[in-house]
Design a protein around this motif. Structure first.
Motif, short mmCIF file in Angstrom:
data_model
loop_
_atom_site.label_atom_id
_atom_site.label_comp_id
_atom_site.label_asym_id
_atom_site.label_seq_id
_atom_site.Cartn_x
_atom_site.Cartn_y
_atom_site.Cartn_z
N ILE A 112 3.86 5.43 -7.63
CA ILE A 112 2.79 4.43 -7.71
C ILE A 112 3.11 3.26 -6.78
O ILE A 112 2.22 2.67 -6.17
N ARG A 113 4.41 2.97 -6.63
CA ARG A 113 4.80 1.87 -5.74
C ARG A 113 4.53 2.20 -4.27
O ARG A 113 4.50 1.31 -3.44
N ASN A 114 4.38 3.47 -3.95
CA ASN A 114 4.04 3.85 -2.58
C ASN A 114 2.56 3.62 -2.28
O ASN A 114 2.14 3.76 -1.13
N ARG A 115 1.75 3.32 -3.27
CA ARG A 115 0.31 3.13 -3.06
C ARG A 115 -0.21 1.77 -3.55
O ARG A 115 -1.10 1.20 -2.93
N GLY A 116 0.27 1.31 -4.70
CA GLY A 116 -0.28 0.12 -5.33
C GLY A 116 -0.07 -1.13 -4.48
O GLY A 116 0.98 -1.27 -3.84
N THR A 117 -1.07 -2.03 -4.44
CA THR A 117 -1.02 -3.20 -3.57
C THR A 117 -1.07 -4.50 -4.38
O THR A 117 -1.56 -4.52 -5.52
N VAL A 118 -0.61 -5.58 -3.74
CA VAL A 118 -0.62 -6.89 -4.42
C VAL A 118 -2.06 -7.37 -4.62
O VAL A 118 -2.39 -7.93 -5.68
N GLY A 119 -2.92 -7.14 -3.63
CA GLY A 119 -4.31 -7.59 -3.75
C GLY A 119 -5.03 -6.84 -4.87
O GLY A 119 -5.76 -7.43 -5.67
N GLY A 120 -4.80 -5.54 -4.94
CA GLY A 120 -5.43 -4.72 -5.98
C GLY A 120 -4.96 -5.13 -7.36
O GLY A 120 -5.76 -5.21 -8.31
#
Ligand SMILES: Cc1cc2nc3c(=O)[nH]c(=O)nc-3n(C[C@H](O)[C@H](O)[C@H](O)COP(=O)(O)OP(=O)(O)OC[C@H]3O[C@@H](n4cnc5c(N)ncnc54)[C@H](O)[C@@H]3O)c2cc1C
Ligand code: FES
Ligand code: FES
Lengths: 285, 154
Positions: free
Chosen positions: A106-114
Protein backbone atom coordinates in the motif's frame (compact mmCIF):
# COMPACT_ATOMS: atom_id res chain seq x y z
CA UNK A 1 -17.30 -6.60 -4.45
CA UNK A 2 -16.72 -5.55 -8.03
CA UNK A 3 -16.65 -1.79 -8.56
CA UNK A 4 -19.78 0.09 -9.69
CA UNK A 5 -19.51 1.51 -13.24
CA UNK A 6 -17.91 4.92 -13.85
CA UNK A 7 -16.08 6.86 -16.53
CA UNK A 8 -12.32 7.38 -16.42
CA UNK A 9 -10.12 10.24 -17.55
CA UNK A 10 -6.38 10.72 -17.28
CA UNK A 11 -5.69 14.41 -18.02
CA UNK A 12 -2.19 15.79 -18.64
CA UNK A 13 -2.63 19.18 -16.97
CA UNK A 14 -4.10 20.46 -13.71
CA UNK A 15 -6.42 22.84 -15.56
CA UNK A 16 -7.91 19.98 -17.54
CA UNK A 17 -8.32 17.94 -14.36
CA UNK A 18 -10.12 20.81 -12.60
CA UNK A 19 -12.37 21.35 -15.63
CA UNK A 20 -13.30 17.66 -15.64
CA UNK A 21 -14.11 17.72 -11.91
CA UNK A 22 -16.09 20.97 -12.23
CA UNK A 23 -18.02 19.64 -15.23
CA UNK A 24 -19.53 16.72 -13.32
CA UNK A 25 -21.52 18.60 -10.70
CA UNK A 26 -19.90 17.03 -7.65
CA UNK A 27 -20.17 13.48 -9.05
CA UNK A 28 -16.53 13.24 -10.15
CA UNK A 29 -13.59 12.37 -7.89
CA UNK A 30 -9.82 12.66 -8.22
CA UNK A 31 -7.98 9.32 -8.17
CA UNK A 32 -4.48 9.32 -6.65
CA UNK A 33 -3.16 6.02 -5.23
CA UNK A 34 -6.63 4.49 -5.06
CA UNK A 35 -5.78 2.81 -1.75
CA UNK A 36 -8.78 4.36 -0.01
CA UNK A 37 -11.05 5.28 -2.90
CA UNK A 38 -11.05 1.80 -4.49
CA UNK A 39 -12.10 0.05 -1.24
CA UNK A 40 -14.74 2.78 -0.68
CA UNK A 41 -16.12 2.04 -4.14
CA UNK A 42 -15.99 -1.72 -3.60
CA UNK A 43 -18.15 -1.20 -0.50
CA UNK A 44 -20.42 1.28 -2.37
CA UNK A 45 -19.60 4.00 0.17
CA UNK A 46 -18.46 6.07 -2.81
CA UNK A 47 -20.05 5.89 -6.28
CA UNK A 48 -18.48 8.62 -8.40
CA UNK A 49 -19.63 8.91 -12.02
CA UNK A 50 -16.14 9.91 -13.20
CA UNK A 51 -12.66 9.22 -11.88
CA UNK A 52 -10.04 11.80 -12.78
CA UNK A 53 -6.67 10.05 -12.53
CA UNK A 54 -4.01 12.50 -11.28
CA UNK A 55 -1.01 10.36 -12.20
CA UNK A 56 0.05 12.32 -15.29
CA UNK A 57 -0.19 15.76 -13.69
CA UNK A 58 3.26 17.38 -13.70
CA UNK A 59 5.19 18.52 -10.62
CA UNK A 60 3.17 16.78 -7.90
CA UNK A 61 5.62 13.99 -7.07
CA UNK A 62 8.44 16.02 -5.58
CA UNK A 63 9.65 16.42 -1.99
CA UNK A 64 11.20 19.89 -1.73
CA UNK A 65 13.30 20.76 1.30
CA UNK A 66 14.30 24.37 1.93
CA UNK A 67 14.85 26.96 4.63
CA UNK A 68 11.08 27.38 5.02
CA UNK A 69 10.45 23.68 5.62
CA UNK A 70 9.31 20.64 3.70
CA UNK A 71 6.97 20.79 0.71
CA UNK A 72 5.32 17.51 -0.22
CA UNK A 73 3.73 17.29 -3.67
CA UNK A 74 0.23 15.81 -3.40
CA UNK A 75 1.29 12.65 -5.25
CA UNK A 76 4.27 11.91 -2.98
CA UNK A 77 3.82 8.32 -1.84
CA UNK A 78 4.47 6.86 1.62
CA UNK A 79 7.35 4.99 0.04
CA UNK A 80 8.96 8.20 -1.26
CA UNK A 81 8.98 9.67 2.25
CA UNK A 82 10.47 6.55 3.81
CA UNK A 83 13.17 6.36 1.11
CA UNK A 84 14.20 10.02 1.42
CA UNK A 85 17.29 10.23 3.64
CA UNK A 86 17.13 14.06 3.73
CA UNK A 87 13.97 13.86 5.82
CA UNK A 88 15.84 12.21 8.72
CA UNK A 89 17.02 15.71 9.63
CA UNK A 90 14.51 17.88 7.76
CA UNK A 91 11.45 16.29 9.40
CA UNK A 92 12.11 13.27 11.62
CA UNK A 93 8.59 13.35 13.10
CA UNK A 94 7.03 13.01 9.64
CA UNK A 95 9.30 10.10 8.84
CA UNK A 96 8.58 8.28 12.07
CA UNK A 97 4.83 8.75 11.67
CA UNK A 98 4.77 7.49 8.10
CA UNK A 99 6.66 4.33 9.08
CA UNK A 100 3.38 3.32 10.78
CA UNK A 101 1.16 3.78 7.72
CA UNK A 102 -0.38 0.66 6.23
CA UNK A 103 1.63 -2.13 4.57
CA UNK A 104 4.51 -2.47 2.10
CA UNK A 105 2.32 -2.83 -1.01
CA UNK A 106 0.00 0.00 0.00
CA UNK A 107 2.96 2.29 0.68
CA UNK A 108 4.00 1.86 -2.94
CA UNK A 109 0.74 3.52 -4.06
CA UNK A 110 -0.83 5.60 -1.27
CA UNK A 111 -0.17 9.37 -1.41
CA UNK A 112 -0.07 12.22 1.11
CA UNK A 113 -2.64 14.24 -0.84
CA UNK A 114 -5.04 11.30 -1.05
CA UNK A 115 -4.71 10.55 2.64
CA UNK A 116 -5.48 14.14 3.67
CA UNK A 117 -8.35 14.52 1.18
CA UNK A 118 -9.78 11.22 2.40
CA UNK A 119 -9.42 12.36 6.04
CA UNK A 120 -9.85 9.08 7.87
CA UNK A 121 -9.81 10.11 11.56
CA UNK A 122 -7.22 7.40 12.32
CA UNK A 123 -4.70 8.34 9.61
CA UNK A 124 -1.21 9.44 10.55
CA UNK A 125 -0.63 12.10 7.87
CA UNK A 126 -3.56 14.35 8.82
CA UNK A 127 -2.34 13.98 12.43
CA UNK A 128 1.09 15.28 11.43
CA UNK A 129 -0.48 18.06 9.35
CA UNK A 130 -2.51 19.23 12.36
CA UNK A 131 0.31 18.85 14.89
CA UNK A 132 2.80 20.72 12.70
CA UNK A 133 0.40 23.42 11.46
CA UNK A 134 0.74 22.42 7.82
CA UNK A 135 -0.68 24.51 4.99
CA UNK A 136 -2.46 22.96 1.99
CA UNK A 137 -2.17 24.43 -1.50
CA UNK A 138 -5.21 23.64 -3.62
CA UNK A 139 -6.39 24.53 -7.12
CA UNK A 140 -10.00 24.62 -8.26
CA UNK A 141 -12.37 26.29 -10.68
CA UNK A 142 -12.15 29.54 -8.68
CA UNK A 143 -8.33 29.50 -8.79
CA UNK A 144 -5.60 28.62 -6.31
CA UNK A 145 -5.81 29.08 -2.54
CA UNK A 146 -4.11 27.90 0.62
CA UNK A 147 -5.88 26.31 3.58
CA UNK A 148 -4.45 25.91 7.10
CA UNK A 149 -4.63 22.38 8.50
CA UNK A 150 -6.86 23.57 11.35
CA UNK A 151 -9.44 24.69 8.75
CA UNK A 152 -8.82 21.87 6.27
CA UNK A 153 -9.93 18.97 8.48
CA UNK A 154 -13.59 19.31 9.44
CA UNK A 155 -14.59 15.87 10.66
CA UNK A 156 -14.55 12.19 9.72
CA UNK A 157 -14.03 11.97 5.93
CA UNK A 158 -14.86 15.69 5.69
CA UNK A 159 -12.53 18.48 4.55
CA UNK A 160 -12.74 22.08 3.35
CA UNK A 161 -12.11 20.93 -0.25
CA UNK A 162 -14.74 21.81 -2.85
CA UNK A 163 -15.64 19.02 -5.31
CA UNK A 164 -13.64 20.73 -8.07
CA UNK A 165 -10.53 21.32 -5.94
CA UNK A 166 -7.29 19.35 -6.10
CA UNK A 167 -4.63 19.39 -3.39
CA UNK A 168 -1.30 20.20 -5.03
CA UNK A 169 1.07 20.57 -2.09
CA UNK A 170 1.36 20.18 1.67
CA UNK A 171 3.80 22.51 3.39
CA UNK A 172 5.29 21.62 6.78
CA UNK A 173 7.11 24.56 8.46
CA UNK A 174 10.88 24.32 9.04
CA UNK A 175 12.09 21.91 11.71
CA UNK A 176 14.87 23.22 14.04
CA UNK A 177 17.65 20.68 14.61
CA UNK A 178 17.31 20.80 18.43
CA UNK A 179 13.55 20.13 18.48
CA UNK A 180 12.34 17.27 20.70
CA UNK A 181 9.62 14.99 19.34
CA UNK A 182 7.76 11.80 20.06
CA UNK A 183 5.31 9.62 18.17
CA UNK A 184 3.26 6.77 19.59
CA UNK A 185 0.34 4.79 18.26
CA UNK A 186 -1.39 1.59 19.17
CA UNK A 187 -2.91 -0.84 16.68
CA UNK A 188 -3.74 -4.52 17.21
CA UNK A 189 -1.60 -5.57 14.25
CA UNK A 190 1.26 -3.83 12.49
CA UNK A 191 -0.04 -1.74 9.57
CA UNK A 192 -3.62 -1.56 10.81
CA UNK A 193 -5.28 1.77 11.44
CA UNK A 194 -4.45 2.99 14.95
CA UNK A 195 -6.97 2.84 17.80
CA UNK A 196 -5.27 5.96 19.10
CA UNK A 197 -2.09 7.88 18.36
CA UNK A 198 -0.14 10.90 19.56
CA UNK A 199 2.38 13.07 17.71
CA UNK A 200 4.13 15.77 19.70
CA UNK A 201 7.08 18.13 19.70
CA UNK A 202 8.48 21.01 21.73
CA UNK A 203 11.52 23.25 21.74
CA UNK A 204 13.77 23.75 24.78
CA UNK A 205 14.30 27.29 26.06
CA UNK A 206 16.37 27.82 29.23
CA UNK A 207 15.98 24.17 30.16
CA UNK A 208 12.19 24.29 29.87
CA UNK A 209 9.70 23.13 27.22
CA UNK A 210 8.33 25.80 24.91
CA UNK A 211 6.23 25.91 21.74
CA UNK A 212 4.55 22.61 22.63
CA UNK A 213 2.48 20.99 19.88
CA UNK A 214 0.53 17.87 20.76
CA UNK A 215 -1.77 16.23 18.22
CA UNK A 216 -4.06 13.23 18.54
CA UNK A 217 -5.47 10.89 15.88
CA UNK A 218 -7.80 7.90 15.96
CA UNK A 219 -9.73 9.45 18.84
CA UNK A 220 -12.86 11.47 18.15
CA UNK A 221 -14.07 12.36 14.67
CA UNK A 222 -11.01 14.34 13.58
CA UNK A 223 -7.26 14.74 14.07
CA UNK A 224 -6.68 17.75 16.31
CA UNK A 225 -4.31 19.47 18.70
CA UNK A 226 -4.74 19.30 22.46
CA UNK A 227 -4.28 22.85 23.82
CA UNK A 228 -4.73 21.91 27.48
CA UNK A 229 -2.09 19.20 27.29
CA UNK A 230 0.18 21.67 25.47
CA UNK A 231 -0.34 24.21 28.28
CA UNK A 232 0.58 21.55 30.83
CA UNK A 233 3.89 21.06 28.99
CA UNK A 234 4.88 24.64 28.15
CA UNK A 235 7.22 26.33 30.64
CA UNK A 236 8.07 23.15 32.53
CA UNK A 237 11.14 20.99 32.91
CA UNK A 238 10.35 17.67 31.25
CA UNK A 239 10.69 14.71 33.58
CA UNK A 240 8.71 11.53 34.25
CA UNK A 241 6.34 13.27 36.66
CA UNK A 242 5.51 15.93 34.07
CA UNK A 243 4.96 13.25 31.42
CA UNK A 244 2.31 11.67 33.66
CA UNK A 245 0.62 15.05 34.13
CA UNK A 246 0.61 15.84 30.42
CA UNK A 247 -0.78 12.36 29.76
CA UNK A 248 -3.60 13.01 32.23
CA UNK A 249 -4.36 16.36 30.62
CA UNK A 250 -4.49 14.73 27.18
CA UNK A 251 -6.80 11.96 28.42
CA UNK A 252 -9.13 14.52 30.01
CA UNK A 253 -9.25 16.61 26.84
CA UNK A 254 -10.29 14.07 24.18
CA UNK A 255 -13.81 13.02 23.26
CA UNK A 256 -13.30 9.37 22.34
CA UNK A 257 -15.76 7.43 20.25
CA UNK A 258 -16.88 3.88 20.94
CA UNK A 259 -16.71 1.25 18.18
CA UNK A 260 -15.99 -2.42 17.57
CA UNK A 261 -12.27 -1.83 18.16
CA UNK A 262 -12.42 -0.16 21.56
CA UNK A 263 -14.67 1.43 24.15
CA UNK A 264 -14.60 5.14 24.81
CA UNK A 265 -13.02 4.66 28.25
CA UNK A 266 -10.30 2.45 26.79
CA UNK A 267 -9.46 5.02 24.11
CA UNK A 268 -9.27 7.78 26.72
CA UNK A 269 -6.86 5.76 28.88
CA UNK A 270 -4.84 4.82 25.79
CA UNK A 271 -4.54 8.48 24.77
CA UNK A 272 -3.09 9.35 28.18
CA UNK A 273 -0.63 6.47 28.13
CA UNK A 274 0.52 7.23 24.58
CA UNK A 275 0.99 10.95 25.34
CA UNK A 276 3.03 10.05 28.41
CA UNK A 277 5.20 7.62 26.45
CA UNK A 278 5.65 10.04 23.54
CA UNK A 279 6.81 12.78 25.90
CA UNK A 280 9.24 10.46 27.67
CA UNK A 281 10.63 9.40 24.30
CA UNK A 282 10.97 13.06 23.27
CA UNK A 283 12.87 13.93 26.44
CA UNK A 284 15.21 10.96 25.99
CA UNK A 285 16.29 11.98 22.47
CA UNK B 1 -11.11 1.50 -23.28
CA UNK B 2 -8.15 0.12 -25.13
CA UNK B 3 -5.23 -0.26 -22.77
CA UNK B 4 -1.72 -1.43 -23.55
CA UNK B 5 0.86 -2.64 -21.11
CA UNK B 6 3.52 -5.30 -20.72
CA UNK B 7 2.89 -8.50 -18.77
CA UNK B 8 5.78 -10.85 -17.97
CA UNK B 9 7.79 -9.41 -20.85
CA UNK B 10 5.00 -9.59 -23.44
CA UNK B 11 3.21 -6.55 -24.82
CA UNK B 12 -0.58 -6.90 -24.44
CA UNK B 13 -3.57 -4.85 -25.53
CA UNK B 14 -6.97 -5.25 -23.85
CA UNK B 15 -10.30 -3.54 -24.38
CA UNK B 16 -11.83 -3.16 -20.92
CA UNK B 17 -14.38 -1.19 -18.94
CA UNK B 18 -12.79 1.39 -16.61
CA UNK B 19 -14.23 -0.41 -13.57
CA UNK B 20 -12.27 -3.61 -14.25
CA UNK B 21 -9.47 -4.02 -11.71
CA UNK B 22 -6.02 -5.06 -12.83
CA UNK B 23 -6.51 -8.29 -10.85
CA UNK B 24 -9.66 -9.22 -12.80
CA UNK B 25 -8.05 -8.14 -16.06
CA UNK B 26 -5.09 -10.45 -15.46
CA UNK B 27 -7.32 -13.36 -14.54
CA UNK B 28 -10.25 -13.01 -16.92
CA UNK B 29 -8.89 -11.16 -19.94
CA UNK B 30 -5.33 -12.49 -19.96
CA UNK B 31 -6.02 -15.88 -18.33
CA UNK B 32 -3.18 -15.43 -15.86
CA UNK B 33 -4.93 -17.10 -12.97
CA UNK B 34 -1.85 -17.31 -10.76
CA UNK B 35 -2.82 -13.95 -9.28
CA UNK B 36 -5.44 -14.78 -6.64
CA UNK B 37 -8.25 -12.63 -5.35
CA UNK B 38 -9.22 -12.90 -1.69
CA UNK B 39 -10.87 -9.78 -0.34
CA UNK B 40 -11.10 -7.32 -3.26
CA UNK B 41 -10.53 -4.38 -0.95
CA UNK B 42 -6.85 -4.32 -0.19
CA UNK B 43 -6.47 -6.23 3.07
CA UNK B 44 -5.30 -9.76 2.21
CA UNK B 45 -2.40 -9.34 -0.23
CA UNK B 46 -3.30 -12.41 -2.33
CA UNK B 47 -3.52 -10.27 -5.47
CA UNK B 48 -0.02 -8.75 -5.17
CA UNK B 49 1.78 -8.21 -8.50
CA UNK B 50 4.79 -6.10 -9.45
CA UNK B 51 4.19 -2.87 -11.36
CA UNK B 52 7.46 -1.49 -12.70
CA UNK B 53 9.23 -3.66 -10.14
CA UNK B 54 7.20 -2.51 -7.12
CA UNK B 55 4.83 -4.78 -5.21
CA UNK B 56 1.25 -3.49 -5.30
CA UNK B 57 -2.23 -4.81 -4.73
CA UNK B 58 -3.79 -5.48 -8.14
CA UNK B 59 -7.34 -5.31 -6.72
CA UNK B 60 -6.75 -1.64 -5.89
CA UNK B 61 -5.54 -0.63 -9.37
CA UNK B 62 -7.71 -0.26 -12.42
CA UNK B 63 -6.57 -2.09 -15.53
CA UNK B 64 -6.77 1.24 -17.41
CA UNK B 65 -4.25 2.71 -14.93
CA UNK B 66 -1.69 0.09 -15.96
CA UNK B 67 -1.34 1.76 -19.39
CA UNK B 68 2.33 1.86 -20.33
CA UNK B 69 3.64 -0.05 -17.31
CA UNK B 70 5.50 -3.32 -16.93
CA UNK B 71 3.58 -5.89 -14.89
CA UNK B 72 5.11 -9.03 -13.45
CA UNK B 73 2.80 -11.72 -12.07
CA UNK B 74 3.72 -14.87 -10.21
CA UNK B 75 3.80 -16.68 -13.59
CA UNK B 76 6.61 -14.32 -14.62
CA UNK B 77 8.71 -15.32 -11.62
CA UNK B 78 8.90 -19.00 -12.52
CA UNK B 79 9.85 -21.15 -15.44
CA UNK B 80 8.56 -24.55 -16.49
CA UNK B 81 12.10 -25.92 -16.49
CA UNK B 82 12.89 -25.57 -12.79
CA UNK B 83 11.70 -23.98 -9.56
CA UNK B 84 13.21 -20.58 -8.76
CA UNK B 85 15.39 -20.31 -5.63
CA UNK B 86 12.51 -18.58 -3.82
CA UNK B 87 10.07 -21.33 -4.83
CA UNK B 88 12.58 -23.99 -3.74
CA UNK B 89 12.93 -22.28 -0.41
CA UNK B 90 9.15 -22.20 0.08
CA UNK B 91 9.07 -25.92 -0.60
CA UNK B 92 12.00 -26.68 1.69
CA UNK B 93 10.49 -24.75 4.61
CA UNK B 94 6.90 -25.96 4.13
CA UNK B 95 5.84 -22.37 3.53
CA UNK B 96 2.63 -23.34 1.77
CA UNK B 97 -0.23 -25.67 2.38
CA UNK B 98 -3.35 -24.90 0.34
CA UNK B 99 -1.38 -22.38 -1.76
CA UNK B 100 -4.07 -19.74 -2.01
CA UNK B 101 -1.95 -17.00 -0.48
CA UNK B 102 1.32 -18.19 -2.03
CA UNK B 103 1.37 -16.07 -5.23
CA UNK B 104 0.98 -12.93 -3.11
CA UNK B 105 3.77 -14.00 -0.78
CA UNK B 106 6.10 -14.93 -3.65
CA UNK B 107 5.61 -11.63 -5.51
CA UNK B 108 5.96 -9.60 -2.31
CA UNK B 109 9.03 -11.49 -1.14
CA UNK B 110 10.60 -11.24 -4.59
CA UNK B 111 10.20 -7.44 -4.58
CA UNK B 112 11.61 -7.21 -1.06
CA UNK B 113 14.61 -9.45 -1.71
CA UNK B 114 15.39 -7.68 -4.97
CA UNK B 115 15.41 -4.29 -3.23
CA UNK B 116 16.86 -5.39 0.11
CA UNK B 117 18.76 -8.69 -0.15
CA UNK B 118 20.24 -8.05 3.31
CA UNK B 119 16.93 -7.58 5.15
CA UNK B 120 16.64 -9.12 8.62
CA UNK B 121 13.84 -11.19 10.14
CA UNK B 122 12.14 -8.10 11.56
CA UNK B 123 11.99 -6.44 8.18
CA UNK B 124 10.68 -9.62 6.55
CA UNK B 125 7.92 -9.81 9.16
CA UNK B 126 7.06 -6.15 8.71
CA UNK B 127 6.79 -6.47 4.94
CA UNK B 128 4.84 -9.74 5.05
CA UNK B 129 2.39 -8.24 7.57
CA UNK B 130 0.39 -7.06 4.54
CA UNK B 131 -0.26 -10.65 3.40
CA UNK B 132 -2.66 -13.00 5.11
CA UNK B 133 -2.21 -16.78 5.21
CA UNK B 134 -5.07 -18.68 6.77
CA UNK B 135 -3.66 -22.18 6.91
CA UNK B 136 0.12 -22.60 6.89
CA UNK B 137 1.16 -20.13 9.56
CA UNK B 138 3.83 -17.55 9.12
CA UNK B 139 6.92 -19.09 10.69
CA UNK B 140 7.73 -21.30 7.72
CA UNK B 141 7.08 -18.44 5.32
CA UNK B 142 9.43 -16.07 7.15
CA UNK B 143 12.11 -18.79 7.25
CA UNK B 144 11.70 -19.47 3.54
CA UNK B 145 12.16 -15.81 2.66
CA UNK B 146 15.18 -15.44 4.93
CA UNK B 147 16.76 -18.55 3.45
CA UNK B 148 16.24 -17.28 -0.11
CA UNK B 149 18.22 -14.09 0.55
CA UNK B 150 21.47 -15.63 -0.65
CA UNK B 151 20.08 -16.10 -4.17
CA UNK B 152 19.37 -12.37 -4.45
CA UNK B 153 22.78 -11.10 -3.36
CA UNK B 154 24.86 -9.73 -6.19
C1 LIG C 1 -5.37 -2.47 4.14
C2 LIG C 1 -5.15 -0.99 4.24
C3 LIG C 1 -4.56 -0.47 5.37
C4 LIG C 1 -4.33 0.91 5.48
N1 LIG C 1 -3.74 1.38 6.62
C5 LIG C 1 -3.53 2.72 6.75
C6 LIG C 1 -2.93 3.27 7.93
O1 LIG C 1 -2.55 2.55 8.86
N2 LIG C 1 -2.79 4.62 8.00
C7 LIG C 1 -3.18 5.44 6.97
O2 LIG C 1 -3.01 6.66 7.09
N3 LIG C 1 -3.74 4.95 5.85
C8 LIG C 1 -3.92 3.62 5.72
N4 LIG C 1 -4.50 3.14 4.57
C9 LIG C 1 -4.94 4.11 3.55
C10 LIG C 1 -3.82 4.46 2.59
O3 LIG C 1 -2.76 5.09 3.26
C11 LIG C 1 -4.33 5.35 1.48
O4 LIG C 1 -3.35 5.27 0.52
C12 LIG C 1 -4.53 6.80 1.73
O5 LIG C 1 -5.36 7.05 2.83
C13 LIG C 1 -5.21 7.48 0.53
O6 LIG C 1 -4.26 7.81 -0.42
P1 LIG C 1 -4.46 7.46 -1.95
O7 LIG C 1 -3.41 8.20 -2.67
O8 LIG C 1 -4.51 6.01 -2.12
O9 LIG C 1 -5.86 8.18 -2.28
P2 LIG C 1 -7.10 7.69 -3.14
O10 LIG C 1 -7.63 6.43 -2.61
O11 LIG C 1 -6.76 7.77 -4.57
O12 LIG C 1 -8.11 8.89 -2.81
C14 LIG C 1 -8.68 9.06 -1.53
C15 LIG C 1 -9.64 10.25 -1.56
O13 LIG C 1 -8.93 11.46 -1.75
C16 LIG C 1 -9.31 12.11 -2.96
N5 LIG C 1 -8.07 12.65 -3.51
C17 LIG C 1 -6.93 11.95 -3.80
N6 LIG C 1 -5.94 12.78 -4.16
C18 LIG C 1 -6.45 14.03 -4.10
C19 LIG C 1 -5.90 15.31 -4.37
N7 LIG C 1 -4.62 15.49 -4.73
N8 LIG C 1 -6.72 16.39 -4.22
C20 LIG C 1 -8.00 16.24 -3.84
N9 LIG C 1 -8.57 15.06 -3.57
C21 LIG C 1 -7.80 13.97 -3.71
C22 LIG C 1 -10.01 11.07 -3.77
O14 LIG C 1 -10.97 11.64 -4.62
C23 LIG C 1 -10.64 10.21 -2.69
O15 LIG C 1 -11.84 10.79 -2.25
C24 LIG C 1 -4.72 1.77 4.42
C25 LIG C 1 -5.29 1.26 3.27
C26 LIG C 1 -5.52 -0.11 3.16
C27 LIG C 1 -6.16 -0.65 1.92
S1 FES D 1 -7.65 -9.36 -3.14
FE1 FES D 1 -6.36 -7.63 -3.26
S2 FES D 1 -5.68 -7.41 -1.24
FE2 FES D 1 -7.15 -8.99 -1.05
S1 FES E 1 -1.21 -21.65 2.31
FE1 FES E 1 -3.36 -21.69 2.60
S2 FES E 1 -3.80 -19.60 3.01
FE2 FES E 1 -1.66 -19.63 3.01
Amino acid sequence: MKLPPFEYACPATINEAVALLAGHGGEAKPLAGGQSLMPMMAFRIAQPSLLVDLRKLPGLKEIKIGADGVRLGALVRWRDILDDKRLDAAHPLLKEAISHVAHYQIRNRGTVGGSCAHADPASEMPGIAQTCEATFSVIGKAGARTIKAADFFQGALTTALKPDEIVTEIHLPAWPAQRRYGFQEFARRRGDFAMAGIALYYDVEGGKAANAHIGVFGVGDCQRRLPKAEAALNGHTVDDALAVKVGEAAAAEVEPQEDIHASSAYRRALTGTLAERALKAAAAR
Amino acid sequence: MTTKFEVNGKQVSVDVEPRLTLADCLRHELRLTGTHIGCEHGVCGACTVLVDGEAVRSCLILAVQAEGSKITTVEGLSSDADLSPLQKSFRKHHALQCGFCTPGFITTAHALLTEEPDCDADRVREVLSGNICRCTGYIGIVEAVLDARAAYKK
